[in-house]
Design an enzyme around this catalytic site. Structure first.
Site, PDB file in Angstrom:
ATOM      1  N   SER A  12       0.853  -1.189   0.000  1.00 49.46           N
ATOM      2  CA  SER A  12       0.000   0.000   0.000  1.00 49.46           C
ATOM      3  C   SER A  12       0.887   1.237   0.000  1.00 49.46           C
ATOM      4  O   SER A  12       1.682   1.437   0.933  1.00 49.46           O
ATOM      5  CB  SER A  12      -0.885   0.023   1.241  1.00 49.46           C
ATOM      6  OG  SER A  12      -1.369   1.340   1.433  1.00 49.46           O
ATOM      7  N   HIS A  37      -1.200  -1.363  -4.273  1.00 55.63           N
ATOM      8  CA  HIS A  37      -2.475  -1.059  -3.595  1.00 55.63           C
ATOM      9  C   HIS A  37      -2.564   0.445  -3.372  1.00 55.63           C
ATOM     10  O   HIS A  37      -1.649   1.057  -2.800  1.00 55.63           O
ATOM     11  CB  HIS A  37      -2.535  -1.830  -2.275  1.00 55.63           C
ATOM     12  CG  HIS A  37      -3.835  -1.706  -1.550  1.00 55.63           C
ATOM     13  ND1 HIS A  37      -4.944  -2.470  -1.874  1.00 55.63           N
ATOM     14  CD2 HIS A  37      -4.214  -0.920  -0.511  1.00 55.63           C
ATOM     15  CE1 HIS A  37      -5.940  -2.161  -1.060  1.00 55.63           C
ATOM     16  NE2 HIS A  37      -5.530  -1.213  -0.217  1.00 55.63           N
ATOM     17  N   ASP A  39      -4.764   3.495  -1.882  1.00 56.41           N
ATOM     18  CA  ASP A  39      -5.820   3.815  -0.919  1.00 56.41           C
ATOM     19  C   ASP A  39      -6.374   5.217  -1.133  1.00 56.41           C
ATOM     20  O   ASP A  39      -5.650   6.206  -0.977  1.00 56.41           O
ATOM     21  CB  ASP A  39      -5.266   3.715   0.509  1.00 56.41           C
ATOM     22  CG  ASP A  39      -5.072   2.273   0.942  1.00 56.41           C
ATOM     23  OD1 ASP A  39      -6.037   1.492   0.846  1.00 56.41           O
ATOM     24  OD2 ASP A  39      -3.949   1.929   1.377  1.00 56.41           O
ATOM     25  N   MET A  41      -8.965   7.958   0.188  1.00 57.26           N
ATOM     26  CA  MET A  41      -9.767   8.338   1.364  1.00 57.26           C
ATOM     27  C   MET A  41     -10.287   9.752   1.187  1.00 57.26           C
ATOM     28  O   MET A  41      -9.572  10.625   0.682  1.00 57.26           O
ATOM     29  CB  MET A  41      -8.894   8.272   2.618  1.00 57.26           C
ATOM     30  CG  MET A  41      -8.250   6.912   2.828  1.00 57.26           C
ATOM     31  SD  MET A  41      -7.316   6.870   4.350  1.00 57.26           S
ATOM     32  CE  MET A  41      -6.596   5.223   4.241  1.00 57.26           C
ATOM     33  N   HIS A  70      -8.393   0.983  -3.912  1.00 59.97           N
ATOM     34  CA  HIS A  70      -9.283   0.720  -2.780  1.00 59.97           C
ATOM     35  C   HIS A  70      -9.985   2.031  -2.446  1.00 59.97           C
ATOM     36  O   HIS A  70      -9.381   2.925  -1.856  1.00 59.97           O
ATOM     37  CB  HIS A  70      -8.437   0.190  -1.603  1.00 59.97           C
ATOM     38  CG  HIS A  70      -9.190   0.039  -0.328  1.00 59.97           C
ATOM     39  ND1 HIS A  70      -8.558  -0.226   0.866  1.00 59.97           N
ATOM     40  CD2 HIS A  70     -10.513   0.100  -0.046  1.00 59.97           C
ATOM     41  CE1 HIS A  70      -9.472  -0.313   1.832  1.00 59.97           C
ATOM     42  NE2 HIS A  70     -10.659  -0.107   1.305  1.00 59.97           N
ATOM     43  N   MET A  72     -12.306   4.400  -0.505  1.00 53.04           N
ATOM     44  CA  MET A  72     -12.974   4.675   0.769  1.00 53.04           C
ATOM     45  C   MET A  72     -13.593   6.057   0.612  1.00 53.04           C
ATOM     46  O   MET A  72     -13.128   7.055   1.178  1.00 53.04           O
ATOM     47  CB  MET A  72     -11.944   4.622   1.918  1.00 53.04           C
ATOM     48  CG  MET A  72     -11.436   3.209   2.188  1.00 53.04           C
ATOM     49  SD  MET A  72      -9.867   3.157   3.076  1.00 53.04           S
ATOM     50  CE  MET A  72      -8.703   3.199   1.709  1.00 53.04           C
ATOM     51  N   MET A 141     -11.082  -6.239   5.500  1.00 53.54           N
ATOM     52  CA  MET A 141     -10.300  -5.289   6.290  1.00 53.54           C
ATOM     53  C   MET A 141      -9.975  -5.925   7.641  1.00 53.54           C
ATOM     54  O   MET A 141     -10.867  -6.403   8.350  1.00 53.54           O
ATOM     55  CB  MET A 141     -11.096  -3.998   6.543  1.00 53.54           C
ATOM     56  CG  MET A 141     -11.391  -3.147   5.322  1.00 53.54           C
ATOM     57  SD  MET A 141      -9.955  -2.603   4.402  1.00 53.54           S
ATOM     58  CE  MET A 141      -9.060  -1.639   5.622  1.00 53.54           C
ATOM     59  N   ASP A 179      -6.338  -6.690   4.273  1.00 51.63           N
ATOM     60  CA  ASP A 179      -5.753  -5.344   4.317  1.00 51.63           C
ATOM     61  C   ASP A 179      -5.785  -4.801   5.738  1.00 51.63           C
ATOM     62  O   ASP A 179      -6.859  -4.619   6.313  1.00 51.63           O
ATOM     63  CB  ASP A 179      -6.572  -4.438   3.375  1.00 51.63           C
ATOM     64  CG  ASP A 179      -6.018  -3.028   3.252  1.00 51.63           C
ATOM     65  OD1 ASP A 179      -4.956  -2.741   3.831  1.00 51.63           O
ATOM     66  OD2 ASP A 179      -6.666  -2.221   2.546  1.00 51.63           O
TER      67      ASP A 179
HETATM   68  C1  DX5 Z   1      -6.324   1.382   5.681  1.00 51.61           C
HETATM   69  C2  DX5 Z   1      -5.822   1.074   4.288  1.00 51.61           C
HETATM   70  C3  DX5 Z   1      -4.685   0.113   4.233  1.00 51.61           C
HETATM   71  C4  DX5 Z   1      -3.438   0.589   4.904  1.00 51.61           C
HETATM   72  C5  DX5 Z   1      -2.665  -0.594   5.363  1.00 51.61           C
HETATM   73  O1  DX5 Z   1      -7.527   2.098   5.574  1.00 51.61           O
HETATM   74  O2  DX5 Z   1      -6.870   0.514   3.502  1.00 51.61           O
HETATM   75  O3  DX5 Z   1      -4.421  -0.274   2.897  1.00 51.61           O
HETATM   76  O4  DX5 Z   1      -2.631   1.347   4.073  1.00 51.61           O
HETATM   77  O5  DX5 Z   1      -1.590  -0.134   6.090  1.00 51.61           O
HETATM   78  P1  DX5 Z   1      -0.826  -1.066   7.119  1.00 51.61           P
HETATM   79  O6  DX5 Z   1      -0.278  -2.221   6.350  1.00 51.61           O
HETATM   80  O7  DX5 Z   1       0.220  -0.165   7.666  1.00 51.61           O
HETATM   81  O8  DX5 Z   1      -1.842  -1.503   8.161  1.00 51.61           O
HETATM   82 ZN    ZN Z   2      -6.402  -0.403   1.505  1.00 49.82          ZN
END
Ligand code: DX5
Ligand code: ZN
Length: 224
Positions: A12, A37, A39, A41, A70, A72, A141, A179
């Site tokens: 990620s 990956h 993310d 947000m 991903h 969110m 998750m 994840d």
């Molecule tokens: C959290 C993200 C993850 C995050 C994982 O909302 O979806 O992808 O980056 O990070 P680590 O591996 O540090 O938990």
């Molecule tokens: Zn993620």
């Protein structure tokens, strides 16, 4: 003897150095990453704000591996075509972010991407029941979404095992991704539960030698 599952490591970039992201994704792929990956947000569905389609487009020429977006983000539909145009290969979203989950899955396919559904620690699996035929990926998750560097929630293992059964019963080729809080010392447990794709942010980008971490993860997976 059963076939060895194909395991994929998906760093990620949430924990990467954003000031030199092109170099970071090239380096992590050179170190053995199978997938990037990504993310997204929105400071609304989750309490953090990260990156959008422009950044996806910017890293796209730097790597050949699939980019796994991903989302969110709520509402989710509007932004999906933009990510497809920006070079995403897989787009996954949380069922709570869509008024019409089946329609959103179709929208992702219509835009030429693979589609995934994401389950928070407290989200029930019943959303899967009528859409298995439209899924290419299920993401469990193992932390609450919003931040990197949180601790793995062990209950996720039971959920992974439950999804593994549903995928096997469907007979379809659906990736099962986990994840949150994945590290070399718990990746084998997630694999034993049935995951085949492992997101890791801080465990990889938080270290200087990405190859050493990814190699250690693969060594654990070989034992799983
Ligand atoms: C959290 C993200 C993850 C995050 C994982 O909302 O979806 O992808 O980056 O990070 P680590 O591996 O540090 O938990
Ligand atoms: Zn993620």
């Amino acid at each position: 003897m059963t076939d060895m599952p194909t395991y994929r490591i998906a760093p990620s970039i949430l924990s990467a150095d954003f000031a030199r992201l092109g170099e970071e994704v090239r380096n992590v792929v050179a170190a053995g990453a199978d997938i990037i990956h990504f993310d997204v947000m929105d400071n609304h569905y989750v309490p953090n704000l990260t990156i959008g389609p422009l950044v996806c487009e910017a890293i796209r020429p730097h790597v050949q591996v699939p980019i796994d977006v991903h989302l969110m983000v709520k509402p989710v539909d509007r932004i999906i075509p933009d990510f497809a145009k920006a070079g995403a290969n897989i787009i996954s979203f949380h069922p709570e972010t869509s008024e019409h989950v089946d329609r959103t899955l179709q929208l992702i396919h219509d835009n030429g991407c693979k589609a995934g559904l994401v389950f928070n620690p407290a989200t029930p699996l019943h959303y899967l029941e009528h859409v298995m035929d439209k899924l290419d990926l299920v993401l469990i998750m193992s932390v609450n979404p919003g931040f990197g560097g949180q601790s793995f929630i062990p209950e996720a293992l039971r959920k992974i095992a439950a999804v593994r059964k549903l995928i096997d019963a469907s007979g379809r080729d659906i990736m099962l991704e986990v994840d949150g809080g994945i590290k070399a010392d718990n990746i084998a447990q997630a694999a034993q539960a049935g995951a085949d794709t492992f997101v890791a942010g801080s465990a990889i980008f938080g270290k200087t030698d990405y190859k050493a971490v990814i190699d250690a993860m693969r060594k654990e997976l070989a034992k799983a």
